[in-house]
Design a protein around this motif. Structure first.
Motif, PDB file in Angstrom:
ATOM      1  N   ARG A 136       3.951   1.634  -1.137  1.00 60.64           N
ATOM      2  CA  ARG A 136       4.573   1.869  -2.450  1.00 60.64           C
ATOM      3  C   ARG A 136       3.560   2.305  -3.496  1.00 60.64           C
ATOM      4  O   ARG A 136       3.856   3.109  -4.372  1.00 60.64           O
ATOM      5  CB  ARG A 136       5.285   0.609  -2.906  1.00 60.64           C
ATOM      6  N   THR A 137       2.360   1.731  -3.409  1.00 65.67           N
ATOM      7  CA  THR A 137       1.315   2.114  -4.357  1.00 65.67           C
ATOM      8  C   THR A 137       0.992   3.602  -4.207  1.00 65.67           C
ATOM      9  O   THR A 137       0.926   4.338  -5.188  1.00 65.67           O
ATOM     10  CB  THR A 137       0.033   1.285  -4.089  1.00 65.67           C
TER      11      THR A 137
ATOM     12  N   LYS B  57       3.462  10.241  -9.313  1.00 66.20           N
ATOM     13  CA  LYS B  57       2.941  10.390 -10.676  1.00 66.20           C
ATOM     14  C   LYS B  57       2.116  11.686 -10.794  1.00 66.20           C
ATOM     15  O   LYS B  57       2.103  12.329 -11.839  1.00 66.20           O
ATOM     16  CB  LYS B  57       2.044   9.188 -10.978  1.00 66.20           C
TER      17      LYS B  57
ATOM     18  N   THR C 266       0.846  -1.200   0.000  1.00 63.85           N
ATOM     19  CA  THR C 266       0.000   0.000   0.000  1.00 63.85           C
ATOM     20  C   THR C 266       0.880   1.249   0.000  1.00 63.85           C
ATOM     21  O   THR C 266       0.614   2.213  -0.727  1.00 63.85           O
ATOM     22  CB  THR C 266      -0.912   0.006   1.253  1.00 63.85           C
TER      23      THR C 266
ATOM     24  N   MET D 142       3.912   5.757  -5.448  1.00 67.56           N
ATOM     25  CA  MET D 142       3.980   5.868  -6.910  1.00 67.56           C
ATOM     26  C   MET D 142       2.891   6.778  -7.455  1.00 67.56           C
ATOM     27  O   MET D 142       3.122   7.603  -8.320  1.00 67.56           O
ATOM     28  CB  MET D 142       3.857   4.484  -7.536  1.00 67.56           C
ATOM     29  N   ARG D 143       1.676   6.582  -6.911  1.00 66.72           N
ATOM     30  CA  ARG D 143       0.543   7.356  -7.406  1.00 66.72           C
ATOM     31  C   ARG D 143       0.762   8.863  -7.175  1.00 66.72           C
ATOM     32  O   ARG D 143       0.554   9.677  -8.066  1.00 66.72           O
ATOM     33  CB  ARG D 143      -0.735   6.890  -6.694  1.00 66.72           C
TER      34      ARG D 143
END
Lengths: 353, 121
Positions: free
Chosen positions: B14-15, B22, B12, B18-19
């Protein structure tokens, strides 16, 4: 002298063997650890790519899978690790990200492995497969999962029952029509917890479950009546008060507290004398919430026959219903004698705070 | 916007990282509550996203610690389902928003954007 040399040599050889064994063992651990890290990395990249594919159409998306990953999928340990990563992400993600994770799971054919596991003779493998299919929300396999809801193994049964609720919501409760094994208290908590996440729905079937031959189904149905405030089932719940099981009657009393009408307190008071202690306490507590002044004379009449513990509950109920309750209690000749005099004092103190 | 994410679940974390990267944010990560408190002091983030259940120091303690600071830092709480009482406590302590797991990364992204816009005003 020769004897000493033989002993020393044996000791030396043994030491060398032990050291060699430790080195080989450490090497194996190291290689396995490194392999695990690589596999975890591959799995994480796959999962992240799936989650971040959010702009695409979930129905059409096809994830690029590296040839090496396809080969690795034949390895059960890698498969388990990858499945775990996908499941763990699915539990934390919703919306399109969750749909993509489901899509990835299906594209990697992990569902087929789960189905294989579902046929396993080992209960823990079967239970894990049921859990996986439920979390991945794979409705296609509902009939296969549903069949396991009355499995002879308790844990398989539990996972199957949870999975059908995950897949179909309240509709999944139809397993209660056929379950012949007892649903233990822990499982009932888990099922109610699962149901609490669903949007409220006026589901059918409770009236039949209240008549079930399986005692645990009746108890669970009464908990459903209570949790979902099914007022229309008041009469059927009252009928459960005539049941021979103390546990069923107890649940019926606590359910009636939540769906009461103008007749409930009179019905409970009528039952009071015939009940076991636990249920009498439950009735007294229910009346704290739903009782009225009209119930006071009957409640006061119960005081004389009760043990000190139950006396306290009754006095608390009487005092909670109306300030007039304590006045009526004080008229009792034994209200000046311990323990009742002390209990009245304690409850008066409680009311002041 | 400089965002600190405190979350003990690696995937979670890392997700989210990244999001949010981004989306163009600067992201600082912490894998437990104690680490989060240190990083808040060191890097003074513009927004904190914190899980409730974490080792050493909980999300609630992070909310309380943030509200004791002079600089106002908004905080979004990540909670599991069935943690309504804890979420309520977090709001009483001064949390600004919450999001329940399972959550959509896009939804979180939108909520973060709202805080980013508010901070630019």
């Amino acid at each position: 002298m020769i004897y000493f040399e033989v002993v020393a040599l044996s000791f030396f050889v043994l030491a060398v063997l032990i050291i060699a064994f430790i080195l080989v063992y450490l090497k194996i651990i190291n290689v396995q650890g490194s392999k695990h890290r690589k596999w975890k990395n591959i799995a994480e990249i796959l999962v992240r790519d799936a989650i971040f594919n959010e702009e695409a159409d979930p129905g059409l998306v096809h994830f690029p899978i590296h040839h090496r990953t396809t080969v690795l999928l034949k390895n059960k340990r890698f498969r388990n690790l990858l499945t775990q990563e996908i499941l763990s992400a699915k539990k934390n993600m919703s919306g399109t990200a969750a749909l993509f994770l489901q899509r990835l799971y299906l594209q990697l054919k992990l569902d087929e492995f789960a189905l294989e596991d579902l046929s396993s003779k080992k209960w823990y493998i079967k239970a894990k497969a049921l859990q996986d299919l439920g979390i991945m929300n794979l409705k296609n396999y509902l009939s296969k999962i549903y069949r396991q809801t009355n499995h002879r193994n308790e844990l398989v049964r539990m996972e199957a029952q949870i999975a059908v609720i995950k897949l179909t919501g309240f509709e999944g409760l139809r397993f209660l029509d056929v379950v012949s094994y007892q649903i233990n208290d822990w499982q009932q908590i888990k099922l109610l917890n699962e149901l609490s996440y669903l949007p409220a729905s006026n589901f059918n079937g409770i009236e039949n479950w209240l008549l079930s031959n399986n005692e645990s189904v009746v108890i669970f149905a009464l908990k459903l009546v209570k949790n979902f405030h099914r007022f229309e089932l008041h009469e059927q719940v009252v009928d459960c008060l005539a049941c021979s099981s103390d546990r069923v009657r107890y649940q019926a009393i606590t359910a009636l507290e939540k769906i009461y009408n103008e007749s409930t307190s009179a019905i409970l008071l009528e039952r009071y004398d015939q009940e076991v202690l636990k249920n009498r306490i439950a009735i007294a507590k229910a009346l704290q919430q739903i009782g009225s002044e009209e119930d006071l004379p009957v409640l006061v009449s119960f005081i004389a026959q009760e043990e000190p513990e139950q006396k306290r509950t009754l006095v608390r109920t009487i005092a909670n219903i109306s300030p007039n309750g304590l006045v009526q209690l004080r008229l009792l000749p034994e209200s000046n004698v311990a323990p009742l005099s002390l209990i009245i004092k304690q409850i008066e103190g409680e009311l002041l705070t | 916007m400089k965002i600190l994410i405190a979350e003990d679940d690696d995937l979670t974390l890392r997700t989210l990282e990244m999001r949010l990267k981004k989306d163009g944010h600067e992201v600082i990560i912490a894998r437990d509550g104690r680490d989060a408190l240190v990083r808040i002091e060191d890097s003074s983030p513009d927004l904190v996203i914190s899980d409730i259940m974490m080792p050493y120091t909980s999300g609630l303690e992070i909310v309380a610690a943030l509200r004791e600071r002079v600089k106002y830092t908004p905080i979004i709480i990540l909670s599991g389902m069935g943690q309504e009482d804890v979420v309520l406590e977090a709001f009483q302590l001064g949390a600004d928003d919450f999001i329940t797991k399972p959550f959509s990364p896009s939804e979180l992204s939108i909520r973060v954007r709202r805080f980013a816009m508010a901070s630019q005003k």
